[in-house]
Design a protein around this motif. Structure first.
Motif, PDB file in Angstrom:
ATOM      1  N   TYR A  69      10.775   4.047   0.206  1.00 19.68           N
ATOM      2  CA  TYR A  69      10.467   5.448  -0.038  1.00 19.68           C
ATOM      3  C   TYR A  69      10.429   5.712  -1.537  1.00 19.68           C
ATOM      4  O   TYR A  69      11.277   5.211  -2.273  1.00 19.68           O
ATOM      5  CB  TYR A  69      11.509   6.351   0.626  1.00 19.68           C
ATOM      6  N   LEU A  70       9.445   6.496  -1.967  1.00 20.67           N
ATOM      7  CA  LEU A  70       9.301   6.849  -3.375  1.00 20.67           C
ATOM      8  C   LEU A  70       9.376   8.353  -3.546  1.00 20.67           C
ATOM      9  O   LEU A  70       8.804   9.098  -2.747  1.00 20.67           O
ATOM     10  CB  LEU A  70       7.940   6.384  -3.915  1.00 20.67           C
ATOM     11  N   ASN A  71      10.061   8.791  -4.604  1.00 18.63           N
ATOM     12  CA  ASN A  71       9.995  10.201  -4.943  1.00 18.63           C
ATOM     13  C   ASN A  71       8.683  10.436  -5.689  1.00 18.63           C
ATOM     14  O   ASN A  71       7.923   9.503  -5.951  1.00 18.63           O
ATOM     15  CB  ASN A  71      11.218  10.649  -5.746  1.00 18.63           C
ATOM     16  N   GLU A  88       6.471  13.077   1.446  1.00 18.28           N
ATOM     17  CA  GLU A  88       7.084  11.851   0.940  1.00 18.28           C
ATOM     18  C   GLU A  88       6.035  10.768   0.734  1.00 18.28           C
ATOM     19  O   GLU A  88       5.003  10.750   1.395  1.00 18.28           O
ATOM     20  CB  GLU A  88       8.135  11.324   1.919  1.00 18.28           C
ATOM     21  N   PHE A  89       6.353   9.874  -0.187  1.00 19.95           N
ATOM     22  CA  PHE A  89       5.501   8.714  -0.423  1.00 19.95           C
ATOM     23  C   PHE A  89       6.235   7.481   0.072  1.00 19.95           C
ATOM     24  O   PHE A  89       7.434   7.327  -0.160  1.00 19.95           O
ATOM     25  CB  PHE A  89       5.189   8.564  -1.919  1.00 19.95           C
ATOM     26  N   ILE A 112       0.852  -1.177   0.000  1.00 16.60           N
ATOM     27  CA  ILE A 112       0.000   0.000   0.000  1.00 16.60           C
ATOM     28  C   ILE A 112       0.893   1.233   0.000  1.00 16.60           C
ATOM     29  O   ILE A 112       2.018   1.194   0.499  1.00 16.60           O
ATOM     30  CB  ILE A 112      -0.970   0.032   1.204  1.00 16.60           C
ATOM     31  N   ILE A 113       0.397   2.293  -0.584  1.00 17.34           N
ATOM     32  CA  ILE A 113       1.159   3.529  -0.630  1.00 17.34           C
ATOM     33  C   ILE A 113       0.517   4.531   0.317  1.00 17.34           C
ATOM     34  O   ILE A 113      -0.712   4.609   0.424  1.00 17.34           O
ATOM     35  CB  ILE A 113       1.258   4.074  -2.070  1.00 17.34           C
ATOM     36  N   GLU A 114       1.349   5.249   1.014  1.00 17.49           N
ATOM     37  CA  GLU A 114       0.899   6.286   1.939  1.00 17.49           C
ATOM     38  C   GLU A 114       1.709   7.545   1.684  1.00 17.49           C
ATOM     39  O   GLU A 114       2.910   7.468   1.404  1.00 17.49           O
ATOM     40  CB  GLU A 114       1.119   5.858   3.396  1.00 17.49           C
ATOM     41  N   LYS A 115       1.054   8.685   1.788  1.00 12.52           N
ATOM     42  CA  LYS A 115       1.768   9.958   1.709  1.00 12.52           C
ATOM     43  C   LYS A 115       1.935  10.474   3.127  1.00 12.52           C
ATOM     44  O   LYS A 115       0.967  10.642   3.857  1.00 12.52           O
ATOM     45  CB  LYS A 115       1.001  10.967   0.860  1.00 12.52           C
TER      46      LYS A 115
END
Length: 90
Positions: A34-36, A21-22, A14-17
């Motif tokens: 961590y995603l940009n 940051e994501f 799952i992705i969370e902001k």
């Protein structure tokens, strides 16, 4: 990389902001990635319907000023996702 493949996020991620940051969270082993912003945008397009080439074309159409970098960014991001077993191709 096969640009005709249809990438899909694995169901255990799952992705969370968080702030600006994501973060991708693996619900099975509790690891995070961590995603940009670019990687988060690519993540949002991986629905199992669009091919990798479709995603590249869509991003170039949306961000023509970055056209020269988009193809490389998408391919490198997909490779990182594959290395971390975050996506599958259907």
């Amino acid at each position: 990389m096969n640009l005709c493949g249809k990438p899909q996020a694995r169901s255990n991620f799952i992705i969370e902001k968080i702030d600006k940051e994501f973060v991708l969270f693996n619900t099975e082993n509790l690891e995070i990635m961590y995603l940009n912003q670019s990687a988060a945008l690519i993540w949002s397009l991986m629905n199992g319907i669009l091919t990798t080439q479709d995603m590249i074309d869509l991003l170039i159409e949306t961000y023509p000023e970055a056209a020269s970098e988009i193809r490389t960014d998408v391919i490198e991001t997909m490779q990182r996702f594959l290395e971390r077993d975050v996506i599958q191709f259907i």
